[in-house]
Design a protein around this motif. Structure first.
Motif, PDB file in Angstrom:
ATOM      1  N   ASN A  42      -8.397  -8.220  15.550  1.00 42.92           N
ATOM      2  CA  ASN A  42      -8.200  -9.529  14.937  1.00 42.92           C
ATOM      3  C   ASN A  42      -7.225  -9.350  13.780  1.00 42.92           C
ATOM      4  OD1 ASN A  42      -8.277 -12.003  13.675  1.00 42.92           O
ATOM      5  ND2 ASN A  42     -10.513 -12.120  13.542  1.00 42.92           N
ATOM      6  N   LEU A  43      -5.948  -9.659  14.003  1.00 44.72           N
ATOM      7  CA  LEU A  43      -4.894  -9.343  13.040  1.00 44.72           C
ATOM      8  C   LEU A  43      -4.824 -10.330  11.875  1.00 44.72           C
ATOM      9  CD1 LEU A  43      -2.046  -8.253  15.475  1.00 44.72           C
ATOM     10  CD2 LEU A  43      -3.853  -6.878  14.405  1.00 44.72           C
ATOM     11  N   GLU A  44      -5.693 -11.356  11.864  1.00 46.98           N
ATOM     12  CA  GLU A  44      -5.728 -12.268  10.716  1.00 46.98           C
ATOM     13  C   GLU A  44      -6.119 -11.533   9.430  1.00 46.98           C
ATOM     14  OE1 GLU A  44      -6.931 -16.720  11.843  1.00 46.98           O
ATOM     15  OE2 GLU A  44      -8.476 -15.268  12.412  1.00 46.98           O
ATOM     16  N   TYR A  45      -6.857 -10.464   9.578  1.00 47.41           N
ATOM     17  CA  TYR A  45      -7.338  -9.711   8.419  1.00 47.41           C
ATOM     18  C   TYR A  45      -6.428  -8.544   8.054  1.00 47.41           C
ATOM     19  CZ  TYR A  45     -11.736 -12.252   8.992  1.00 47.41           C
ATOM     20  OH  TYR A  45     -12.683 -13.236   9.071  1.00 47.41           O
ATOM     21  N   LEU A  46      -5.411  -8.268   8.888  1.00 51.42           N
ATOM     22  CA  LEU A  46      -4.571  -7.096   8.671  1.00 51.42           C
ATOM     23  C   LEU A  46      -3.813  -7.117   7.342  1.00 51.42           C
ATOM     24  CD1 LEU A  46      -3.629  -4.428   9.828  1.00 51.42           C
ATOM     25  CD2 LEU A  46      -1.802  -5.653  11.031  1.00 51.42           C
ATOM     26  N   PRO A  47      -3.200  -8.248   6.919  1.00 53.13           N
ATOM     27  CA  PRO A  47      -2.486  -8.243   5.626  1.00 53.13           C
ATOM     28  C   PRO A  47      -3.371  -7.836   4.458  1.00 53.13           C
ATOM     29  CG  PRO A  47      -1.868 -10.173   6.892  1.00 53.13           C
ATOM     30  CD  PRO A  47      -3.006  -9.535   7.626  1.00 53.13           C
ATOM     31  N   GLY A  48      -4.603  -8.349   4.423  1.00 48.56           N
ATOM     32  CA  GLY A  48      -5.517  -7.997   3.341  1.00 48.56           C
ATOM     33  C   GLY A  48      -5.863  -6.521   3.353  1.00 48.56           C
ATOM     34  N   ILE A  49      -6.061  -5.952   4.545  1.00 50.24           N
ATOM     35  CA  ILE A  49      -6.379  -4.533   4.658  1.00 50.24           C
ATOM     36  C   ILE A  49      -5.181  -3.686   4.265  1.00 50.24           C
ATOM     37  CG2 ILE A  49      -7.064  -2.696   6.245  1.00 50.24           C
ATOM     38  CD1 ILE A  49      -9.289  -4.687   5.472  1.00 50.24           C
ATOM     39  N   ILE A  50      -3.965  -4.123   4.615  1.00 54.40           N
ATOM     40  CA  ILE A  50      -2.757  -3.391   4.232  1.00 54.40           C
ATOM     41  C   ILE A  50      -2.605  -3.370   2.710  1.00 54.40           C
ATOM     42  CG2 ILE A  50      -0.234  -3.441   4.272  1.00 54.40           C
ATOM     43  CD1 ILE A  50      -0.403  -4.411   7.158  1.00 54.40           C
ATOM     44  N   ILE A  51      -2.836  -4.524   2.069  1.00 52.95           N
ATOM     45  CA  ILE A  51      -2.752  -4.592   0.602  1.00 52.95           C
ATOM     46  C   ILE A  51      -3.778  -3.652  -0.023  1.00 52.95           C
ATOM     47  CG2 ILE A  51      -3.129  -6.083  -1.408  1.00 52.95           C
ATOM     48  CD1 ILE A  51      -2.071  -8.407   0.303  1.00 52.95           C
ATOM     49  N   PHE A  52      -4.985  -3.676   0.498  1.00 49.39           N
ATOM     50  CA  PHE A  52      -6.036  -2.792  -0.001  1.00 49.39           C
ATOM     51  C   PHE A  52      -5.659  -1.328   0.225  1.00 49.39           C
ATOM     52  CE2 PHE A  52     -10.035  -0.434   0.695  1.00 49.39           C
ATOM     53  CZ  PHE A  52     -10.649  -0.666  -0.524  1.00 49.39           C
ATOM     54  N   GLY A  53      -5.111  -1.022   1.410  1.00 44.46           N
ATOM     55  CA  GLY A  53      -4.706   0.347   1.718  1.00 44.46           C
ATOM     56  C   GLY A  53      -3.602   0.846   0.804  1.00 44.46           C
ATOM     57  N   CYS A  54      -2.659  -0.029   0.457  1.00 46.43           N
ATOM     58  CA  CYS A  54      -1.595   0.358  -0.479  1.00 46.43           C
ATOM     59  C   CYS A  54      -2.178   0.687  -1.845  1.00 46.43           C
ATOM     60  CB  CYS A  54      -0.567  -0.774  -0.595  1.00 46.43           C
ATOM     61  SG  CYS A  54       0.453  -0.998   0.879  1.00 46.43           S
ATOM     62  N   GLY A  55      -3.154  -0.102  -2.276  1.00 47.32           N
ATOM     63  CA  GLY A  55      -3.830   0.187  -3.537  1.00 47.32           C
ATOM     64  C   GLY A  55      -4.529   1.537  -3.496  1.00 47.32           C
ATOM     65  N   VAL A  56      -5.141   1.853  -2.349  1.00 41.19           N
ATOM     66  CA  VAL A  56      -5.816   3.144  -2.186  1.00 41.19           C
ATOM     67  C   VAL A  56      -4.818   4.292  -2.293  1.00 41.19           C
ATOM     68  CG1 VAL A  56      -6.984   4.613  -0.492  1.00 41.19           C
ATOM     69  CG2 VAL A  56      -7.767   2.267  -0.854  1.00 41.19           C
ATOM     70  N   LEU A  57      -3.670   4.175  -1.607  1.00 45.21           N
ATOM     71  CA  LEU A  57      -2.667   5.240  -1.625  1.00 45.21           C
ATOM     72  C   LEU A  57      -2.120   5.465  -3.034  1.00 45.21           C
ATOM     73  CD1 LEU A  57      -0.671   4.481   1.657  1.00 45.21           C
ATOM     74  CD2 LEU A  57      -2.267   6.355   1.240  1.00 45.21           C
ATOM     75  N   ILE A  58      -1.788   4.382  -3.718  1.00 44.13           N
ATOM     76  CA  ILE A  58      -1.282   4.509  -5.087  1.00 44.13           C
ATOM     77  C   ILE A  58      -2.365   5.090  -5.992  1.00 44.13           C
ATOM     78  CG2 ILE A  58      -0.381   3.262  -7.080  1.00 44.13           C
ATOM     79  CD1 ILE A  58       1.568   3.481  -4.755  1.00 44.13           C
ATOM     80  N   GLY A  59      -3.611   4.663  -5.765  1.00 43.04           N
ATOM     81  CA  GLY A  59      -4.721   5.177  -6.566  1.00 43.04           C
ATOM     82  C   GLY A  59      -4.891   6.675  -6.417  1.00 43.04           C
ATOM     83  N   VAL A  60      -4.729   7.183  -5.186  1.00 40.66           N
ATOM     84  CA  VAL A  60      -4.835   8.630  -4.956  1.00 40.66           C
ATOM     85  C   VAL A  60      -3.747   9.374  -5.727  1.00 40.66           C
ATOM     86  CG1 VAL A  60      -4.563  10.448  -3.229  1.00 40.66           C
ATOM     87  CG2 VAL A  60      -5.973   8.451  -2.719  1.00 40.66           C
ATOM     88  N   LEU A  61      -2.512   8.869  -5.628  1.00 43.72           N
ATOM     89  CA  LEU A  61      -1.389   9.532  -6.299  1.00 43.72           C
ATOM     90  C   LEU A  61      -1.582   9.565  -7.813  1.00 43.72           C
ATOM     91  CD1 LEU A  61       1.591   7.992  -4.276  1.00 43.72           C
ATOM     92  CD2 LEU A  61       0.625  10.279  -4.047  1.00 43.72           C
TER      93      LEU A  61
END
Length: 289
Positions: free
Chosen positions: A188-207
């Motif tokens: 269900n790709l309606e939720y994909l943008p929100g997950i991508i935004i969250f994932g970007c936050g996770v990646l930056i947070g790790v760095l």
């Protein structure tokens, strides 16, 4: 670690701490990000072993937890409390020498106050409004909120203390994020943008986080451990107030909705992991190092 990271309570970092490979975990993350070629290869070998198990466990956890979380919130919250309360003595025991060197009670209080303040003034929970992270609901403000929550949540997952999922629970994003991941797994790709935004936050947070956490534990270990314990104590309040942040808000947990059976199970499970570590070390002398 995936189970701990996917449920509010203790973090995956706590599990790594209890099982005795936390320092290697943090050092491997640091070397993978900023080490030389040889260090990155060695770090990748170690992290890949954890990563495969973590991804598998997290997907299974998401599929299982989202189906029962809201329906059985008080039982699960009681389980979370057991995780937290049982983990605190284990961390104190493993860091007894560090904690006895300097009595940094002020950092303990800072950790407690920080979680209490975030929980009490959480704008999502206090609004009483349910929401989802469908693309149609995500504007600039909510997008920034999701991104920053991802950064902070992954920081908590790396630290042995409060769970990143507890952070999401405090911010009112725990159920929306888990439901979003579950829907994406169902294509269900309606939720994909929100997950991508969250994932970007996770990646930056790790760095941003790994180098800082590594430095804090090396230079200010006593202060950091006291603060971690304070975060865990404060997360007890966050879990009690957690039902307010569900998509359909419910009353905070009280003495009547508290489930003693699930609480005891949570208290037993965490020490069982420490026993498992001892058994594995006895069978595999290489783990002693």
């Amino acid at each position: 670690m995936a189970l701990a990271d996917s449920i509010p309570g203790v973090s995956g970092g706590t599990i790594a701490f209890i099982l005795g490979f936390y320092d290697e975990f943090v050092n491997s993350l640091h070397n993978f990000i900023s080490g030389n070629k040889s260090q990155r290869i060695n770090a990748l070998r170690f992290l890949s072993k954890i990563g495969v198990g973590w991804i598998t466990g997290f997907i299974l956890s998401v599929i299982f937890i989202t189906s029962i979380f809201e329906k059985n919130i008080y039982e699960i919250s009681s389980l979370f409390l057991g995780f937290i309360i049982a983990s605190i003595p284990l961390i104190i025991k493993s860091e007894r020498r560090t904690l006895s060197e300097r009595k940094n009670i002020i950092f303990l209080l800072m950790g407690i106050v920080l979680v209490f303040t975030m929980t009490y003034f959480n704008p999502i929970s206090n609004s009483g409004n349910s929401f989802s992270i469908r693309s149609e609901n995500i504007g600039l403000i909510l997008g920034i909120y999701i991104f920053l929550s991802g950064m902070i949540a992954i920081s908590a997952m790396v630290l042995p203390g409060i769970s990143g999922s507890t952070i999401l629970l405090i911010f009112g994003l725990y159920t929306p994020i888990l439901n979003g991941i579950k829907e994406v797994l169902r294509l269900n790709l309606e939720y994909l943008p929100g997950i991508i935004i969250f994932g970007c936050g996770v990646l930056i947070g790790v760095l941003v986080t790994v180098r800082g956490v590594r430095s804090l534990l090396r230079v200010y270990r006593s202060q950091t451990i006291y603060c971690i314990i304070g975060l865990m104590i404060g997360s007890i309040y966050a879990v009690i107030m957690g039902p307010l942040s569900l998509e359909t808000p419910q009353d905070p947990m009280n003495i009547y909705s508290f489930n003693i059976v699930f609480f005891i199970f949570g208290c037993v499970l965490v020490p069982a992991l420490e026993i498992l570590k001892i058994v594995l070390k006895n069978k595999n002398p290489e783990l002693q190092s």
